[in-house]
Scaffold this active site. Structure first.
Site, PDB file in Angstrom:
ATOM      1  N   ARG A 102       0.863  -1.178  -0.061  1.00 24.62           N
ATOM      2  CA  ARG A 102       0.002   0.148   0.121  1.00 24.62           C
ATOM      3  C   ARG A 102       0.928   1.320  -0.077  1.00 24.62           C
ATOM      4  O   ARG A 102       0.347   2.412   0.543  1.00 24.62           O
ATOM      5  CB  ARG A 102      -1.097   0.061   1.221  1.00 24.62           C
ATOM      6  CG  ARG A 102      -2.047  -1.048   1.294  1.00 24.62           C
ATOM      7  CD  ARG A 102      -3.072  -1.063   2.296  1.00 24.62           C
ATOM      8  NE  ARG A 102      -4.025  -2.157   2.158  1.00 24.62           N
ATOM      9  CZ  ARG A 102      -4.084  -3.310   2.750  1.00 24.62           C
ATOM     10  NH1 ARG A 102      -2.892  -3.383   3.500  1.00 24.62           N
ATOM     11  NH2 ARG A 102      -4.784  -4.241   2.443  1.00 24.62           N
ATOM     12  N   LYS A 120       0.316  10.868 -11.125  1.00 26.21           N
ATOM     13  CA  LYS A 120      -0.589   9.809 -11.946  1.00 26.21           C
ATOM     14  C   LYS A 120       0.218   8.856 -12.086  1.00 26.21           C
ATOM     15  O   LYS A 120       1.247   8.586 -12.802  1.00 26.21           O
ATOM     16  CB  LYS A 120      -0.842  10.604 -13.120  1.00 26.21           C
ATOM     17  CG  LYS A 120      -2.300  11.292 -13.052  1.00 26.21           C
ATOM     18  CD  LYS A 120      -2.681  11.813 -14.246  1.00 26.21           C
ATOM     19  CE  LYS A 120      -4.122  12.756 -14.118  1.00 26.21           C
ATOM     20  NZ  LYS A 120      -4.743  12.897 -15.446  1.00 26.21           N
ATOM     21  N   GLU A 148       4.122  17.535 -25.192  1.00 21.21           N
ATOM     22  CA  GLU A 148       3.702  18.030 -23.852  1.00 21.21           C
ATOM     23  C   GLU A 148       4.085  19.343 -23.733  1.00 21.21           C
ATOM     24  O   GLU A 148       3.409  20.129 -22.967  1.00 21.21           O
ATOM     25  CB  GLU A 148       3.903  17.000 -22.991  1.00 21.21           C
ATOM     26  CG  GLU A 148       3.545  15.524 -22.975  1.00 21.21           C
ATOM     27  CD  GLU A 148       2.077  15.724 -22.556  1.00 21.21           C
ATOM     28  OE1 GLU A 148       1.543  16.488 -21.994  1.00 21.21           O
ATOM     29  OE2 GLU A 148       1.303  14.514 -22.848  1.00 21.21           O
ATOM     30  N   LYS A 191       3.142  22.377 -14.500  1.00 27.04           N
ATOM     31  CA  LYS A 191       2.365  21.220 -13.886  1.00 27.04           C
ATOM     32  C   LYS A 191       2.564  21.220 -12.449  1.00 27.04           C
ATOM     33  O   LYS A 191       1.496  20.620 -11.673  1.00 27.04           O
ATOM     34  CB  LYS A 191       3.088  19.813 -14.462  1.00 27.04           C
ATOM     35  CG  LYS A 191       2.570  18.585 -13.994  1.00 27.04           C
ATOM     36  CD  LYS A 191       2.681  17.372 -14.947  1.00 27.04           C
ATOM     37  CE  LYS A 191       1.573  16.175 -14.466  1.00 27.04           C
ATOM     38  NZ  LYS A 191       1.618  14.975 -15.315  1.00 27.04           N
ATOM     39  N   GLU A 236      -7.412  15.511  -9.398  1.00 23.27           N
ATOM     40  CA  GLU A 236      -8.048  16.003 -10.749  1.00 23.27           C
ATOM     41  C   GLU A 236      -9.400  16.148 -10.564  1.00 23.27           C
ATOM     42  O   GLU A 236     -10.468  15.576 -11.151  1.00 23.27           O
ATOM     43  CB  GLU A 236      -7.730  14.933 -11.748  1.00 23.27           C
ATOM     44  CG  GLU A 236      -8.244  15.290 -13.337  1.00 23.27           C
ATOM     45  CD  GLU A 236      -7.690  14.360 -14.420  1.00 23.27           C
ATOM     46  OE1 GLU A 236      -6.821  14.669 -14.970  1.00 23.27           O
ATOM     47  OE2 GLU A 236      -8.286  13.213 -14.464  1.00 23.27           O
ATOM     48  N   ARG A 250      -6.938  20.365 -12.717  1.00 22.54           N
ATOM     49  CA  ARG A 250      -5.958  19.535 -13.127  1.00 22.54           C
ATOM     50  C   ARG A 250      -6.427  19.014 -14.560  1.00 22.54           C
ATOM     51  O   ARG A 250      -5.516  18.476 -15.319  1.00 22.54           O
ATOM     52  CB  ARG A 250      -5.563  18.368 -12.176  1.00 22.54           C
ATOM     53  CG  ARG A 250      -4.521  17.435 -12.887  1.00 22.54           C
ATOM     54  CD  ARG A 250      -4.035  16.552 -11.805  1.00 22.54           C
ATOM     55  NE  ARG A 250      -2.813  15.621 -12.266  1.00 22.54           N
ATOM     56  CZ  ARG A 250      -2.145  15.011 -11.572  1.00 22.54           C
ATOM     57  NH1 ARG A 250      -2.214  14.902 -10.373  1.00 22.54           N
ATOM     58  NH2 ARG A 250      -1.172  14.243 -12.098  1.00 22.54           N
ATOM     59  N   ASN A 285      -5.003  17.655 -19.670  1.00 24.61           N
ATOM     60  CA  ASN A 285      -5.315  16.769 -20.664  1.00 24.61           C
ATOM     61  C   ASN A 285      -5.660  17.395 -22.061  1.00 24.61           C
ATOM     62  O   ASN A 285      -6.407  16.805 -22.822  1.00 24.61           O
ATOM     63  CB  ASN A 285      -6.701  16.088 -20.024  1.00 24.61           C
ATOM     64  CG  ASN A 285      -6.334  14.951 -18.976  1.00 24.61           C
ATOM     65  OD1 ASN A 285      -5.592  14.349 -18.921  1.00 24.61           O
ATOM     66  ND2 ASN A 285      -6.976  15.219 -17.818  1.00 24.61           N
ATOM     67  N   HIS A 332      -5.593  15.102 -24.959  1.00 29.82           N
ATOM     68  CA  HIS A 332      -5.588  13.825 -24.769  1.00 29.82           C
ATOM     69  C   HIS A 332      -6.756  12.895 -24.807  1.00 29.82           C
ATOM     70  O   HIS A 332      -6.264  11.600 -25.026  1.00 29.82           O
ATOM     71  CB  HIS A 332      -5.103  13.788 -23.219  1.00 29.82           C
ATOM     72  CG  HIS A 332      -3.629  14.186 -23.055  1.00 29.82           C
ATOM     73  ND1 HIS A 332      -2.841  15.367 -23.375  1.00 29.82           N
ATOM     74  CD2 HIS A 332      -2.592  13.539 -22.144  1.00 29.82           C
ATOM     75  CE1 HIS A 332      -1.720  15.409 -23.034  1.00 29.82           C
ATOM     76  NE2 HIS A 332      -1.437  14.161 -22.290  1.00 29.82           N
ATOM     77  N   HIS A 352      -5.366   9.639 -26.656  1.00 31.75           N
ATOM     78  CA  HIS A 352      -5.522   8.388 -25.985  1.00 31.75           C
ATOM     79  C   HIS A 352      -6.364   7.461 -27.114  1.00 31.75           C
ATOM     80  O   HIS A 352      -5.756   6.173 -27.016  1.00 31.75           O
ATOM     81  CB  HIS A 352      -5.957   8.482 -24.777  1.00 31.75           C
ATOM     82  CG  HIS A 352      -4.957   9.145 -23.686  1.00 31.75           C
ATOM     83  ND1 HIS A 352      -5.627   9.424 -22.465  1.00 31.75           N
ATOM     84  CD2 HIS A 352      -3.870   9.320 -23.827  1.00 31.75           C
ATOM     85  CE1 HIS A 352      -4.445   9.528 -21.597  1.00 31.75           C
ATOM     86  NE2 HIS A 352      -3.463   9.692 -22.555  1.00 31.75           N
ATOM     87  N   HIS A 397       3.526   8.583 -27.792  1.00 30.32           N
ATOM     88  CA  HIS A 397       2.326   9.372 -27.135  1.00 30.32           C
ATOM     89  C   HIS A 397       2.494  10.793 -27.767  1.00 30.32           C
ATOM     90  O   HIS A 397       1.399  11.060 -28.017  1.00 30.32           O
ATOM     91  CB  HIS A 397       2.954   9.364 -25.546  1.00 30.32           C
ATOM     92  CG  HIS A 397       2.025  10.353 -24.860  1.00 30.32           C
ATOM     93  ND1 HIS A 397       0.577  10.051 -24.573  1.00 30.32           N
ATOM     94  CD2 HIS A 397       2.064  11.598 -24.244  1.00 30.32           C
ATOM     95  CE1 HIS A 397       0.034  10.687 -23.720  1.00 30.32           C
ATOM     96  NE2 HIS A 397       0.590  11.861 -23.594  1.00 30.32           N
TER      97      HIS A 397
END
Length: 361
Positions: A122, A144, A186, A228, A238, A242, A246, A249, A253, A265
């Protein structure tokens, strides 16, 4: 060598170190994070980073045991089978909650390493060592983490902040040119959503701006990481702001999924940003010159700005599974102007199809 440190508070409290020569003398950056409690360290790396991983292992060995876990390159690393392999290594080596993981590689490896660190017992200590432009300005910062499934990208994951990020620009000097430029998608994104200086630097001289040894290059990395860091510090999980990260994206994606993750990417996100700009023109009255500026800058980086007309239905189906969707409502980050992002809820997909038509060659 001088090092810039950018403070991030989202999900934790850590520094992003940006400079040169840090991996040549890593203990000052890693030692304080490890402290006396860390007895074992696992470096997760792709095959291309094998030599650097071995050298880093030798330098960090001493009072602590350092192991290596080689994982596949690029998106092939982000599979549950690979995560399970890493868990197996940790279990067989008796890693405890006080031990640590280093993610050494591009965005896929830092995503994977973060996910493994978040899920082992964890949560164990994590230091990200990004080795691509994409990983430095995006994947390694903000916490993330995730892996892909057959249904889509990053659908399984968690928010888990690293304890430090070490961006040594020296590792980028041997990066293949196409991979280096792909990472700049990016950077461009950060320019359009928040920091026009990025766009100005790229337009002034794209060759100098993309030379890893130049001061302009380091400035672009610092500006992008700074954006960022500011956004994730205010909205780690998010729930609001945030989402602006994206930009480009949602379609990007979907393109990666359609291409079975064989595309870089940045190439997919480049097309996604042009789509978002066209959607912004239709719904937010984004000026024509800003839409044209998207294409001009991205093409100067040899990034694609068009995609096949026949792919639309497949892309739309994939976008409906996007984690940013709310029920049947698709959501897109769009621009009112440079530095003015907003969220667009789309109940009628016909407007998306119209915007997509502007991308077809």
């Amino acid at each position: 060598m001088s090092t810039t440190q950018i403070h991030v508070t989202g999900g934790g409290d850590y520094l992003v170190n940006i400079g040169r020569g840090m991996l040549a003398d890593p203990e000052p950056f890693f030692g304080p994070i490890f402290g006396p409690a860390v007895n074992k360290v696992l470096i997760i790396h792709p095959p291309t980073m094998g030599a650097i991983a071995n050298k880093l292992r030798e330098q960090l060995m001493g009072e602590r045991e350092v192991l290596l876990a080689e994982v596949p390159d690029a998106e092939n690393a982000k599979r549950v089978e690979v995560a399970a392999f890493c868990w197996q290594v940790l279990g067989q080596a008796d890693f405890t909650r006080s031990d640590a993981i280093i993610g050494l590689g591009g965005g896929a490896v830092t995503d994977l390493a973060g996910f493994v660190a978040a899920t082992w017992l964890r949560g164990v200590k994590l230091i990200q060592v990004p080795t691509t432009v994409l990983a430095m300005v995006d994947a390694s910062v903000g916490g993330k983490t995730g892996i892909n499934t057959a249904e889509g990208k990053n659908l399984v994951g968690s928010f888990y902040a690293p304890h430090a990020v070490v961006c040594d620009l020296d590792v980028l000097e041997k990066l293949p040119r196409n991979e280096l430029l792909a990472g700049f998608a990016e950077v461009v994104k950060c320019g359009f959503i928040a920091e026009p200086e990025i766009l100005d630097i790229l337009e002034a001289d794209v060759d100098v701006a993309t030379d890893p040894t130049s001061t302009e290059f380091q400035r672009l990395i610092e500006l992008s990481v700074g954006i960022k860091a500011r956004v994730v510090s205010e909205d780690f999980t998010e729930q609001g702001q945030r989402e602006i990260l994206n930009y480009g994206h949602t379609l990007g994606h979907a393109i990666e999924h359609a291409e079975r993750y064989t595309w870089r990417h940045g190439a997919a996100i480049s097309i996604g940003m042009v789509f978002a700009a066209e959607l912004s023109r239709m719904t937010q009255n984004l000026p024509d010159e800003v839409v044209d500026r998207h294409r001009r800058i991205l093409e100067s980086l040899t990034l694609p700005t068009t995609y096949g007309a026949e792919a639309w239905e497949h892309l739309l189906t994939t976008m409906k599974r996007d984690k940013k969707a709310r029920g049947s409502m698709l959501r897109f980050v769009v621009l009112r102007d440079i530095g003015q992002p907003t969220i667009l809820n789309v109940p009628d997909t016909s407007i998306l199809f119209t915007a997509y038509q502007e991308l077809t060659a």
